[in-house]
Scaffold this active site. Sequence first.
Site, mmCIF file in Angstrom:
data_model
loop_
_atom_site.group_PDB
_atom_site.id
_atom_site.type_symbol
_atom_site.label_atom_id
_atom_site.label_comp_id
_atom_site.label_asym_id
_atom_site.label_seq_id
_atom_site.Cartn_x
_atom_site.Cartn_y
_atom_site.Cartn_z
ATOM 1 N N ARG A 106 31.979 61.448 13.393
ATOM 2 C CA ARG A 106 31.350 60.257 13.547
ATOM 3 C C ARG A 106 30.880 59.762 14.760
ATOM 4 O O ARG A 106 31.649 59.834 15.860
ATOM 5 C CB ARG A 106 32.357 59.330 12.869
ATOM 6 C CG ARG A 106 31.522 57.789 12.326
ATOM 7 C CD ARG A 106 32.493 56.962 11.552
ATOM 8 N NE ARG A 106 33.614 56.438 12.362
ATOM 9 C CZ ARG A 106 34.046 55.196 12.040
ATOM 10 N NH1 ARG A 106 33.491 54.581 11.116
ATOM 11 N NH2 ARG A 106 34.623 54.556 13.020
ATOM 12 N N THR A 110 26.994 54.762 16.742
ATOM 13 C CA THR A 110 26.030 54.510 15.588
ATOM 14 C C THR A 110 26.836 54.344 14.325
ATOM 15 O O THR A 110 26.248 53.817 13.250
ATOM 16 C CB THR A 110 25.014 55.421 15.357
ATOM 17 O OG1 THR A 110 25.454 56.741 14.912
ATOM 18 C CG2 THR A 110 24.105 55.610 16.360
ATOM 19 N N ASP A 202 45.222 63.848 3.053
ATOM 20 C CA ASP A 202 44.321 64.334 3.995
ATOM 21 C C ASP A 202 44.320 65.885 3.880
ATOM 22 O O ASP A 202 45.430 66.700 4.028
ATOM 23 C CB ASP A 202 44.634 64.062 5.236
ATOM 24 C CG ASP A 202 43.572 64.446 6.414
ATOM 25 O OD1 ASP A 202 43.680 65.702 6.444
ATOM 26 O OD2 ASP A 202 43.037 63.480 7.301
ATOM 27 N N ASP A 205 45.234 67.909 7.160
ATOM 28 C CA ASP A 205 46.596 67.898 7.338
ATOM 29 C C ASP A 205 47.642 68.636 6.204
ATOM 30 O O ASP A 205 48.626 69.498 6.741
ATOM 31 C CB ASP A 205 47.126 66.401 7.299
ATOM 32 C CG ASP A 205 46.624 65.775 8.490
ATOM 33 O OD1 ASP A 205 46.206 66.454 9.565
ATOM 34 O OD2 ASP A 205 46.646 64.338 8.317
HETATM 35 N N1 URA Z 1 39.402 63.412 3.177
HETATM 36 C C1 URA Z 1 40.855 63.592 2.768
HETATM 37 O O1 URA Z 1 41.093 64.663 3.433
HETATM 38 N N2 URA Z 1 41.238 63.140 1.950
HETATM 39 C C2 URA Z 1 40.776 62.007 1.240
HETATM 40 O O2 URA Z 1 41.246 61.337 0.108
HETATM 41 C C3 URA Z 1 39.393 61.653 1.721
HETATM 42 C C4 URA Z 1 38.803 62.282 2.723
#
Ligand code: URA
Length: 212
Positions: A106, A110, A202, A205
Amino acid sequence: MNADNLTLVRHPLIQHKLTILRNRETSTAQFRQVFREIAFVLGCEATRDLALGEVEIETPLERGNFPYLEGKKLCFISILRAGNGFLDGLLDLVPSARVGHVGIERDEATLQPRTYYFKTPDKLGEREVILLDPMLATGGTAIEAASALKKAGARRMKFMCLVAAPEGVAAFTEAHPDIPIIAAALDRQLNEKGYIVPGLGDAGDRIYGTKG
Ligand code: URA
C-alpha cells in the site's frame, strides 16, 4: 456481483482440507502440508481446460495416438507472500510450469496498492497464467497484480484463491471481468479490519508461523 466469474470447487477433499486450514489449532507444519494438498486439487480444477494435442507412442502392446498437453505454457504467478503457499502443490501437479512473483504494497501517500516487485517469465502473452493469492478480501491487491500482468502482456489469466469475500469477488469482477476466479469457499463478509470472516486468519502468518 457477476457470479458467473466465480467457480467454487465443492470437492469433498477440498472442503475437508479447508476446514483444517480454518482451524486455529492447526499447527504451522500441518497448515503448510494441507495447503500443499489443497493446492494440488484446486490446480486440477484450474487446469481443466488446458489444450490437449496428441502424441504417437508405442505401448507395450501397440502403437497409437494418445492425448498429450500441447507445449509447456502454464505459468503460476504468486502474489507475495501468501501466494507462495500454493506453489509446492501446484508444482507437484505441473512440474514444468514457469513461476513468477508479484509484490504489492500500500502506497502510504495515496493509500492505493502499488507494485514493488515484479518478476515473471518471458512471453507472458503466450502463456496460461494462474494468479495466486489465498485470500480475496477487498480485491485491491489482486486487481493491481492482474493489471500489472496485463501491462506486461498477459492475455489469458485465472485467479485462484482459497477463500473469497463477496466484496472482493465484486471488485475483482468489475475490474477484470475477463478473469475467472477459482475458490474453495465464498465466505460471509469482511470485518472492520479487512479480514475475511469466518476465514482462516492471516494466511501469510499461518503459512510462515510469523504470529503466535
Ligand atoms: N488477508 C489474509 O491473509 N486474511 C484475510 O482474512 C484477509 C486478507
